[in-house]
Scaffold this active site. Structure first.
Site, PDB file in Angstrom:
ATOM      1  N   GLU A 169     -14.597 -74.651 -63.543  1.00 53.13           N
ATOM      2  CA  GLU A 169     -15.257 -75.873 -63.059  1.00 53.13           C
ATOM      3  C   GLU A 169     -16.785 -75.768 -63.084  1.00 53.13           C
ATOM      4  O   GLU A 169     -17.416 -75.592 -62.034  1.00 53.13           O
ATOM      5  CB  GLU A 169     -14.789 -76.203 -61.631  1.00 53.13           C
ATOM      6  CG  GLU A 169     -13.331 -76.563 -61.545  1.00 53.13           C
ATOM      7  CD  GLU A 169     -12.953 -77.149 -60.176  1.00 53.13           C
ATOM      8  OE1 GLU A 169     -13.740 -77.033 -59.243  1.00 53.13           O
ATOM      9  OE2 GLU A 169     -11.871 -77.736 -60.083  1.00 53.13           O
ATOM     10  N   GLU A 320      -5.113 -77.198 -62.637  1.00 56.78           N
ATOM     11  CA  GLU A 320      -4.869 -77.019 -61.203  1.00 56.78           C
ATOM     12  C   GLU A 320      -4.323 -78.333 -60.653  1.00 56.78           C
ATOM     13  O   GLU A 320      -4.893 -79.393 -60.923  1.00 56.78           O
ATOM     14  CB  GLU A 320      -6.164 -76.663 -60.457  1.00 56.78           C
ATOM     15  CG  GLU A 320      -6.747 -75.321 -60.876  1.00 56.78           C
ATOM     16  CD  GLU A 320      -8.028 -74.969 -60.130  1.00 56.78           C
ATOM     17  OE1 GLU A 320      -8.355 -75.631 -59.127  1.00 56.78           O
ATOM     18  OE2 GLU A 320      -8.702 -74.020 -60.573  1.00 56.78           O
TER      19      GLU A 320
HETATM   20  C1  GAL Z   1     -10.840 -76.060 -57.274  1.00 56.01           C
HETATM   21  C2  GAL Z   1     -11.209 -74.648 -57.717  1.00 56.01           C
HETATM   22  C3  GAL Z   1     -10.192 -73.632 -57.216  1.00 56.01           C
HETATM   23  C4  GAL Z   1      -9.886 -73.850 -55.765  1.00 56.01           C
HETATM   24  C5  GAL Z   1      -9.428 -75.273 -55.566  1.00 56.01           C
HETATM   25  C6  GAL Z   1      -9.036 -75.608 -54.142  1.00 56.01           C
HETATM   26  O1  GAL Z   1     -11.919 -76.929 -57.381  1.00 56.01           O
HETATM   27  O2  GAL Z   1     -11.276 -74.581 -59.114  1.00 56.01           O
HETATM   28  O3  GAL Z   1     -10.684 -72.325 -57.442  1.00 56.01           O
HETATM   29  O4  GAL Z   1     -11.037 -73.587 -55.013  1.00 56.01           O
HETATM   30  O5  GAL Z   1     -10.475 -76.145 -55.936  1.00 56.01           O
HETATM   31  O6  GAL Z   1      -8.632 -76.960 -54.044  1.00 56.01           O
END
Ligand code: GAL
Length: 685
Positions: A169, A320
């Protein structure tokens, strides 16, 4: 339905997918973020067995593990990662390696503090969180390149590693002295001379004229609109350079079948930098799909998914996904039971070929202890695990059917980062939310066509019968040529409010709106008004109101027709055209100068679609039902989700096969709340 309706326009003349793309997009992947470095090795087989039992077939590892991979400068410890990959493979789970560069180890930043990021207010970031590096630092990039090269040499041909994620990110820009020097060099390349820059930014205004490059400020404050736009473009160029540094190291060593991507955050709609530019050199696009607080808003999530698919105009990964709840929203409530499954299938319906949950299990220490997971601190499944296991079973059934299919749209929404930035720098009314305006268009388009592309205004447009461009504020001469060519060739271009006000330097276009498209439209905006109350509208398409923003239009050519007029009530607007249309070449341009209330918007869009010959065989569906279509390899896969809270019935135009319950022909579908159906139907080529 004719084969021509379904022909993937993308297929015309586009090259066959590369081996890397085939790896990523050739089947359905279900996964989780797994952090083996946080757990004793003796625990790994247990975790992987639980994953395997849930149908998980991919894990992403390593993206924050720098201090474990290289505990001291030049002292590499990759054995544990090799063992973790091998253990995953024993459970038929493949691996995506994240490069660890989002979290530099303390030996690096304490020995070389010049790599630390500087906040816009001049404070230097410190060790103890992540993202404390300057994205512009050549020295930091050298360290990135070293570790990435080592990882690529070691794992670039490992048969169980299917791909790579660069960093994590891309988020924070830096305002350190090096970044400032780089900004000045970038401006020199872009403008050639200070005379050109002073002209293009109109620096005579308020005595801003520059006499040396190093006088030009780099900050995140409101200022000259030309400078602000250039800063965003510089941020994009700097992240691109940061990415290329690692990409080159990977490309030099990894097998052609391993794909390279990065996971893009910011809930899809963040605009720190241009996502089209950043994803261009990657094999596939990937994003992190979080809802945060509240409920799944399926139009928003659907639109964001279509937007992500548009970055590279191909299917993508959800690197994710939210496992019920997060730990960073104002209220970290959980998605309702069944909504994680619905959201997963929604992603697939919009073109995702992989969904990986973040994360498998929370580290016992560390900053994210409260975040949702699939397994608890005791190592046992959380309630959500059962829902994910169901998705795993369903993915197994559906994978082969979905492989080779993608969403195919006849309509598109056009977006541009320059326009987004230009409007957000000078909103003129706090009520103008570009995402809200986009969704106003998206909702009826999705309801009426069940497949919408959201692409860059510069994308090839020939495949679309009609395109809608709300908020296309920056229209340069070259963009105008591109859009005009589409219209002359038979396309229908619908411009929304605020179109064509600015040129590529964020200057006002001298022709008024829509700038260089005024002659083709045979009309222009006479004056724009920010509204504090709705205004009445009437026309052949119906009556309703305009909200937030209203432009009074003028016809300049006899062939330009008025589609909507403002009604009485606002003296500046009363009786003035609110929407006009002109046939142009084999196509047409329409300008709609206000934001319509929902009903009128639906009628307006329905009429435009009908005139352009766009229709969906699925007709209008009950409220809360989302229907998505993926087409290819001689079949159509239809995913239907009931996002409502009660059972709904959907009548299909033809008999389809139920992929999740094989052997069941379906013509009428009864779907419970959060219910999902995956249906298949052969189409003639
Ligand atoms: C994302 C990040 C992850 C984790 C996640 C939690 O933005 O890439 O590493 O922190 O949020 O929601």
């Amino acid at each position: 339905m004719s084969a021509a309706d379904l022909r993937p326009a993308a297929a015309t003349g586009s090259p066959p997918p590369s081996p890397a793309v085939r790896t990523a997009l050739g089947r359905l992947w279900l996964g989780a973020a797994w952090y083996p470095e946080q757990w004793p090795q003796s625990r790994w087989p247990k975790d992987l067995a639980l994953m395997q039992a849930a149908g998980i077939n991919v894990v992403r590892v390593g993206e924050f593990a720098w201090s474990t991979l290289e505990p001291h400068q030049g002292d590499y410890h990759f054995g544990w990662l090799e063992r973790a990959i091998a253990e995953a493979a024993r459970h038929h789970i493949r691996v995506v390696i994240g490069t660890p560069t989002d979290a530099p180890p303390v030996w690096l930043t304490s020995r070389y503090p010049q790599v630390l990021r500087v906040h816009a207010d001049g404070r230097t970031a410190q060790h103890g969180n992540r993202r404390q590096f300057s994205y512009a630092s050549p020295l930091y990039r050298k360290f990135c390149r070293d570790i990435v090269t080592r990882l690529a040499e070691r794992f670039g041909h490992n048969p169980d590693v299917i791909g790579w994620q660069i960093d994590n990110e891309y988020t924070n820009e830096s305002y350190d002295a090096g970044a400032r020097r780089e900004f000045h060099r970038w401006l020199q390349r872009r403008f050639g001379s200070l005379a050109a820059l002073n002209r293009d930014w109109t620096t005579a205004y308020w005595s801003q004229t520059y006499t040396a490059w190093n006088q030009i400020p780099l900050n995140d404050r409101p200022g000259n609109p030309g400078l602000m736009l250039a800063h965003r473009q510089f941020v994009t160029a700097t992240w691109l350079g940061y990415e290329r540094n690692q990409l080159q190291a990977l490309r030099a060593h990894v097998a052609p079948w391993q794909f390279i991507t990065t996971n893009i955050g910011g809930l899809g709609w963040s605009a720190h930098w241009n996502h089209y530019t950043i994803t261009r050199p990657l094999d596939i696009a990937a994003w992190d799909d979080y809802v945060g607080e509240g409920q799944l808003s399926f139009y928003r999530n659907g639109a964001m998914s279509d937007f992500v698919r548009g970055w590279k105009r191909q299917d993508y990964w959800v690197m994710e996904a939210q496992p019920g709840f997060v730990d960073w929203a104002p209220i970290n409530n959980s998605l309702v039971k069944g909504a994680v499954r619905a959201m997963t299938w929604e992603s697939v319906g919009h073109g995702a070929d992989a969904v990986l949950f973040w994360q498998w299990r929370a580290a016992l220490g560390g900053q994210e202890q409260y975040h949702g997971t699939l397994v608890g601190p005791d190592g046992k499944p959380e309630p959500l695990y059962t829902e994910v296991r169901r998705i795993g079973r369903e993915f197994k059934r559906a994978s082969a059917v979905i492989a080779g299919t993608s969403p195919r749209s006849q309509v598109a929404l056009l977006v541009s980062y320059d326009s987004r930035w230009a409007i957000d720098f000078q909103r003129q009314t706090r009520r103008y939310h570009q995402l809200g305006v986009l969704l106003d268009y998206y909702r009826p388009l999705e309801n009426l066509t069940h497949s919408v592309d959201i692409v860059s205004a510069r994308a090839p447009l020939r495949r679309y019968k009609i395109v809608f461009a709300p908020s296309l504020n920056v229209i340069s001469r070259s963009l105008a040529r591109h859009l005009r060519a589409y219209v002359l060739g038979g396309g229908v271009l619908v411009l929304g409010p605020r179109s064509g006000m600015k040129d590529q330097y964020n200057r006002l276009n001298v022709e008024d709106q829509p700038g260089p498209l005024v002659p083709a439209l045979g009309g222009r905006v006479q004056q724009y008004y920010a509204l504090d109350a709705p205004v009445a509208l009437e026309g052949a398409v119906g009556r309703g109101t305009g909200r937030i923003w209203a432009e009074a239009l003028t016809r300049l050519a006899p062939a330009t027709r008025v589609l909507l007029r403002y009604g009485a009530g606002n003296a500046w607007l009363t009786g003035e055209p609110a929407a006009i249309e002109r046939r142009c070449g084999r196509g047409a341009i329409i300008y709609l100068g206000t934001i319509l209330n929902r009903r009128l918007m639906h009628a307006f869009v329905a009429r435009r679609l009908a005139a352009a010959g766009v229709r969906s065989p699925f007709g209008v569906l009950p409220r809360g039902i989302e229907l998505m279509r993926r087409i290819g390899s001689g079949r159509e896969v239809v995913i239907v989700i009931n996002h409502g809270s009660t059972t709904r019935t959907v009548r299909l135009p033809y008999v389809m096969h139920d992929v999740l319950h094989p052997g069941r022909p379906v013509r009428t579908l009864n779907l419970r709340a959060q219910g999902v159906a995956v249906l298949e139907h052969a189409v003639q080529r």
